[in-house]
Design a protein around this motif. Structure first.
Motif, PDB file in Angstrom:
ATOM      1  N   ASP A 105      14.469  -4.739  26.862  1.00  0.00           N
ATOM      2  CA  ASP A 105      15.925  -4.904  26.840  1.00  0.00           C
ATOM      3  C   ASP A 105      16.184  -6.392  26.598  1.00  0.00           C
ATOM      4  N   PHE A 106      16.664  -6.716  25.395  1.00  0.00           N
ATOM      5  CA  PHE A 106      16.803  -8.112  24.988  1.00  0.00           C
ATOM      6  C   PHE A 106      18.195  -8.655  25.303  1.00  0.00           C
ATOM      7  N   TYR A 107      18.221  -9.902  25.772  1.00  0.00           N
ATOM      8  CA  TYR A 107      19.466 -10.650  25.887  1.00  0.00           C
ATOM      9  C   TYR A 107      19.478 -11.643  24.717  1.00  0.00           C
ATOM     10  N   ARG A 108      19.785 -11.105  23.538  1.00  0.00           N
ATOM     11  CA  ARG A 108      19.735 -11.825  22.264  1.00  0.00           C
ATOM     12  C   ARG A 108      20.288 -10.870  21.214  1.00  0.00           C
ATOM     13  N   PRO A 109      21.260 -11.235  20.360  1.00  0.00           N
ATOM     14  CA  PRO A 109      22.015 -12.472  20.383  1.00  0.00           C
ATOM     15  C   PRO A 109      23.110 -12.453  21.449  1.00  0.00           C
ATOM     16  N   PRO A 110      23.774 -13.607  21.684  1.00  0.00           N
ATOM     17  CA  PRO A 110      23.441 -14.900  21.090  1.00  0.00           C
ATOM     18  C   PRO A 110      22.193 -15.481  21.750  1.00  0.00           C
ATOM     19  N   ALA A 111      21.513 -16.371  21.062  1.00  0.00           N
ATOM     20  CA  ALA A 111      20.342 -17.035  21.632  1.00  0.00           C
ATOM     21  C   ALA A 111      20.040 -18.286  20.821  1.00  0.00           C
ATOM     22  N   ALA A 112      19.415 -19.244  21.476  1.00  0.00           N
ATOM     23  CA  ALA A 112      19.162 -20.541  20.856  1.00  0.00           C
ATOM     24  C   ALA A 112      18.268 -20.431  19.629  1.00  0.00           C
ATOM     25  N   ASP A 113      17.263 -19.549  19.659  1.00  0.00           N
ATOM     26  CA  ASP A 113      16.313 -19.496  18.538  1.00  0.00           C
ATOM     27  C   ASP A 113      16.987 -19.099  17.230  1.00  0.00           C
ATOM     28  N   LEU A 114      18.115 -18.400  17.306  1.00  0.00           N
ATOM     29  CA  LEU A 114      18.820 -17.971  16.106  1.00  0.00           C
ATOM     30  C   LEU A 114      19.577 -19.112  15.423  1.00  0.00           C
ATOM     31  N   LEU A 115      19.654 -20.267  16.060  1.00  0.00           N
ATOM     32  CA  LEU A 115      20.424 -21.393  15.525  1.00  0.00           C
ATOM     33  C   LEU A 115      19.574 -22.394  14.755  1.00  0.00           C
ATOM     34  N   TYR A 116      18.280 -22.138  14.611  1.00  0.00           N
ATOM     35  CA  TYR A 116      17.415 -23.042  13.853  1.00  0.00           C
ATOM     36  C   TYR A 116      17.794 -22.986  12.375  1.00  0.00           C
ATOM     37  N   ARG A 117      17.869 -24.181  11.744  1.00  0.00           N
ATOM     38  CA  ARG A 117      18.242 -24.274  10.335  1.00  0.00           C
ATOM     39  C   ARG A 117      17.253 -25.188   9.599  1.00  0.00           C
ATOM     40  N   LEU A 118      17.283 -25.154   8.279  1.00  0.00           N
ATOM     41  CA  LEU A 118      16.369 -25.971   7.486  1.00  0.00           C
ATOM     42  C   LEU A 118      16.465 -27.451   7.828  1.00  0.00           C
ATOM     43  N   GLU A 119      17.631 -27.899   8.230  1.00  0.00           N
ATOM     44  CA  GLU A 119      17.797 -29.315   8.585  1.00  0.00           C
ATOM     45  C   GLU A 119      16.950 -29.707   9.787  1.00  0.00           C
ATOM     46  N   HIS A 120      16.521 -28.719  10.570  1.00  0.00           N
ATOM     47  CA  HIS A 120      15.681 -29.001  11.738  1.00  0.00           C
ATOM     48  C   HIS A 120      14.196 -29.059  11.391  1.00  0.00           C
TER      49      HIS A 120
END
Length: 323
Positions: A105-120
């Motif tokens: 049972d996932f508490y995702r989304p929202p979650a921090a890992d989904l916010l990673y972008r190429l700029e990182h």
């Protein structure tokens, strides 16, 4: 030795103290374990002596602190992990049956890992030889999927050997519907592809197994590994198939079994400095390939006999002590 770079989700597995269907009146409690499939593979490789680092994003919260500390404690480089206050670190509540099989049972989304972008993405991260490992859980949202596929493009153009474990978790996808086209796009970036039998059945749709596998090989995949619990592991490479019987063990928690298997296999490739250009030839030596898959099976078998993920992953000494 070729280093490993794992990209994707690091999350906290909240492991239940109670097996499904157990007849007791005790309240159910959950113990936090560091997890996340690509993070597990990073740890699996580090514990086998492979230089390993993790790329991803966790929340600027206590669970994010916990994950970074645990990754570092197990030998994974954490200098390129990003932190954010825009979302929390993902959690997965894990229940088990009497055979150690899991329900998530996932508490995702929202979650921090989904916010990673190429700029990182660190500059020049794929400038030197490396193995990049990816999973499909960083495809469940359109923005993180675009990032993941772009990272795979950059790595592949740079000659990096790409490993992909489908690792499908249907309940992470909107309306529990896997975007098969999106997942297939990632699979076809791989040089090494690992699937479970159930994942193969889902992804092939109405196509027969042989045709679907041949399409993946034609797209540039050099080795396809199909696992099926305690059943033989089937390995497909151009024109040839082998099977390997995994060790017979009593499973306690299967959480990191597949990730331990992948880590063991990647460690063998890293030791031989196998790269994207040489993997196809390396796979043609059947004795060498069989030995590598047997070691990977031992890694998976060791991991499922212990609860949790990172701490269940074997070291070289653990493997030597198995027999």
């Amino acid at each position: 030795m070729t280093p490993l770079i794992a990209f994707g989700e690091a999350l906290v597995d909240m492991l239940s103290n109670r097996l499904d269907g157990a007849a007791d009146d005790l309240p159910e409690t959950f113990t936090p374990y560091a997890g996340g499939a690509p993070a597990n593979v990073a740890v699996a490789c580090a514990r086998l002596g492979l230089p390993s680092r993790f790329l991803g994003m966790v929340g600027d919260d206590r669970f994010g602190d916990f994950l970074v500390e645990e990754l570092a404690r197990h030998g994974v480089s954490v200098e390129n992990i990003c932190r954010t206050r825009e979302a929390r670190t993902a959690l997965a509540f894990v229940s088990r049956d009497a055979h150690g099989e899991r329900r998530f049972d996932f508490y995702r989304p929202p979650a921090a890992d989904l916010l990673y972008r190429l700029e990182h993405l660190p500059t020049g991260v794929f400038a030197e030889p490396a193995i990049l490992h990816l999973c499909s859980n960083s495809l469940t949202d359109e923005a993180i999927a675009e990032t993941t596929l772009s990272i795979a493009d950059i790595a592949r153009r740079g000659g990096t050997l790409i490993s992909v474990d489908a690792n499908l978790r249907t309940n992470l996808w909107p309306d529990n519907r896997v975007d098969i086209g999106r997942v297939t796009a990632l699979l076809d970036h791989a040089h090494l592809l690992k699937l479970s039998r159930d994942e193969l059945e889902l992804l092939r749709g109405d196509h027969d197994v042989d045709s679907w596998l041949q399409w993946r090989l034609a797209a540039g995949v050099r080795m396809i590994v199909i696992t099926d619990g305690a059943a033989p592991v089937i390995v497909h490479r151009l024109g040839k198939v082998i099977d390997v019987i995994p060790p017979d063990v009593t499973a306690v928690d299967t959480t990191a079994g597949g990730d331990a298997f992948v880590g063991g296999l990647l460690a063998q490739l890293a030791e031989h400095d196998v790269n994207a250009a040489t993997l196809g030839d390396w796979c043609q030596d059947e004795a060498r390939l069989r030995h590598a898959v047997e070691l990977a099976c031992r890694c998976g078998a060791f991991a499922v006999t212990r609860p949790g993920a990172y701490s269940a992953l074997p070291t070289r000494d653990d493997l030597d002590a198995m027999y």
